[in-house]
Design a protein around this motif. Structure first.
Motif, PDB file in Angstrom:
ATOM      1  N   GLU A  58      35.057 -65.583   7.964  1.00 57.78           N
ATOM      2  CA  GLU A  58      34.374 -65.008   6.798  1.00 57.78           C
ATOM      3  C   GLU A  58      35.275 -64.014   6.076  1.00 57.78           C
ATOM      4  O   GLU A  58      35.340 -63.994   4.853  1.00 57.78           O
ATOM      5  N   ARG A  59      35.999 -63.185   6.825  1.00 57.55           N
ATOM      6  CA  ARG A  59      36.889 -62.206   6.208  1.00 57.55           C
ATOM      7  C   ARG A  59      38.058 -62.905   5.507  1.00 57.55           C
ATOM      8  O   ARG A  59      38.526 -62.468   4.462  1.00 57.55           O
ATOM      9  N   TYR A  60      38.562 -63.987   6.095  1.00 53.90           N
ATOM     10  CA  TYR A  60      39.597 -64.785   5.447  1.00 53.90           C
ATOM     11  C   TYR A  60      39.082 -65.285   4.094  1.00 53.90           C
ATOM     12  O   TYR A  60      39.741 -65.115   3.062  1.00 53.90           O
ATOM     13  N   GLY A  61      37.889 -65.864   4.107  1.00 57.75           N
ATOM     14  CA  GLY A  61      37.303 -66.339   2.862  1.00 57.75           C
ATOM     15  C   GLY A  61      37.077 -65.214   1.868  1.00 57.75           C
ATOM     16  O   GLY A  61      37.309 -65.379   0.664  1.00 57.75           O
ATOM     17  N   GLY A  62      36.653 -64.057   2.368  1.00 58.05           N
ATOM     18  CA  GLY A  62      36.448 -62.914   1.481  1.00 58.05           C
ATOM     19  C   GLY A  62      37.735 -62.491   0.792  1.00 58.05           C
ATOM     20  O   GLY A  62      37.734 -62.165  -0.405  1.00 58.05           O
ATOM     21  N   GLY A  63      38.829 -62.492   1.529  1.00 53.04           N
ATOM     22  CA  GLY A  63      40.116 -62.148   0.928  1.00 53.04           C
ATOM     23  C   GLY A  63      40.532 -63.144  -0.135  1.00 53.04           C
ATOM     24  O   GLY A  63      41.047 -62.773  -1.193  1.00 53.04           O
ATOM     25  N   LEU A  64      40.281 -64.430   0.132  1.00 50.69           N
ATOM     26  CA  LEU A  64      40.644 -65.452  -0.856  1.00 50.69           C
ATOM     27  C   LEU A  64      39.776 -65.361  -2.106  1.00 50.69           C
ATOM     28  O   LEU A  64      40.279 -65.526  -3.217  1.00 50.69           O
ATOM     29  N   VAL A  65      38.492 -65.095  -1.925  1.00 49.68           N
ATOM     30  CA  VAL A  65      37.616 -64.966  -3.095  1.00 49.68           C
ATOM     31  C   VAL A  65      38.081 -63.794  -3.953  1.00 49.68           C
ATOM     32  O   VAL A  65      38.159 -63.891  -5.181  1.00 49.68           O
ATOM     33  N   ARG A  66      38.426 -62.685  -3.315  1.00 46.08           N
ATOM     34  CA  ARG A  66      38.931 -61.538  -4.075  1.00 46.08           C
ATOM     35  C   ARG A  66      40.237 -61.889  -4.782  1.00 46.08           C
ATOM     36  O   ARG A  66      40.456 -61.508  -5.924  1.00 46.08           O
ATOM     37  N   ALA A  67      41.111 -62.631  -4.098  1.00 46.90           N
ATOM     38  CA  ALA A  67      42.384 -63.027  -4.704  1.00 46.90           C
ATOM     39  C   ALA A  67      42.165 -63.952  -5.891  1.00 46.90           C
ATOM     40  O   ALA A  67      42.946 -63.940  -6.851  1.00 46.90           O
ATOM     41  N   SER A  68      41.105 -64.743  -5.836  1.00 46.15           N
ATOM     42  CA  SER A  68      40.850 -65.678  -6.932  1.00 46.15           C
ATOM     43  C   SER A  68      40.572 -64.964  -8.246  1.00 46.15           C
ATOM     44  O   SER A  68      40.719 -65.557  -9.316  1.00 46.15           O
ATOM     45  N   SER A  69      40.207 -63.693  -8.172  1.00 49.89           N
ATOM     46  CA  SER A  69      39.976 -62.920  -9.396  1.00 49.89           C
ATOM     47  C   SER A  69      41.275 -62.657 -10.148  1.00 49.89           C
ATOM     48  O   SER A  69      41.252 -62.365 -11.334  1.00 49.89           O
ATOM     49  N   ARG A  70      42.405 -62.761  -9.429  1.00 50.31           N
ATOM     50  CA  ARG A  70      43.738 -62.471  -9.974  1.00 50.31           C
ATOM     51  C   ARG A  70      43.858 -61.014 -10.434  1.00 50.31           C
ATOM     52  O   ARG A  70      44.679 -60.678 -11.273  1.00 50.31           O
ATOM     53  N   ILE A  71      43.048 -60.135  -9.846  1.00 52.94           N
ATOM     54  CA  ILE A  71      43.067 -58.707 -10.160  1.00 52.94           C
ATOM     55  C   ILE A  71      43.582 -57.968  -8.929  1.00 52.94           C
ATOM     56  O   ILE A  71      42.887 -57.915  -7.905  1.00 52.94           O
ATOM     57  N   PRO A  72      44.781 -57.411  -8.975  1.00 50.68           N
ATOM     58  CA  PRO A  72      45.356 -56.752  -7.796  1.00 50.68           C
ATOM     59  C   PRO A  72      44.471 -55.652  -7.211  1.00 50.68           C
ATOM     60  O   PRO A  72      44.452 -55.448  -5.991  1.00 50.68           O
ATOM     61  N   GLN A  73      43.708 -54.961  -8.041  1.00 51.72           N
ATOM     62  CA  GLN A  73      42.856 -53.886  -7.560  1.00 51.72           C
ATOM     63  C   GLN A  73      41.690 -54.389  -6.701  1.00 51.72           C
ATOM     64  O   GLN A  73      41.034 -53.592  -6.039  1.00 51.72           O
TER      65      GLN A  73
END
Length: 111
Positions: A58-73
């Protein structure tokens, strides 16, 4: 909320790192239905309890979803959510990792 913490770390065996966990998940999570395969591999290779293995996925997926925003913050904190942090770093650098697990984000435009 009693007992709540923002610490999303998972105890790993000595000598194993969140990067090792992300390596395994990234290798096996090549399709959206990979959950059971990943959980089995994490319990076998890392000796994680099943609930910890599920949480790692789940945490792996959470990191990828956040990365999909393309927003470093949107990057999760490395000290509080190391698996999501590692997944974010990799997904931000290689959007194909995001697309493998979340095809709906494959064509998300650069921001």
């Amino acid at each position: 909320m009693s007992g709540w913490t923002d610490d999303l770390t998972i105890p790993l065996p000595p000598g194993r790192t969140p990067a090792d966990v992300v390596d395994l998940i990234a290798r096996l999570a090549t399709h959206p239905d990979a959950f059971d395969d990943v959980v089995r591999a994490l319990t076998a290779e890392f000796g994680l309890a099943e609930d910890d293995a599920e949480f790692a996925f789940e945490r792996y997926g959470g990191g990828l979803v956040r990365a999909s925003s393309r927003i470093p913050q949107n990057c999760p904190p490395a000290d509080k959510d190391p698996i999501a942090w590692e997944a974010f770093q990799r997904g931000f650098a290689d959007p194909q990792l995001i697309a493998a697990l979340y095809p709906q984000f494959a064509s998300r435009p650069e921001q």
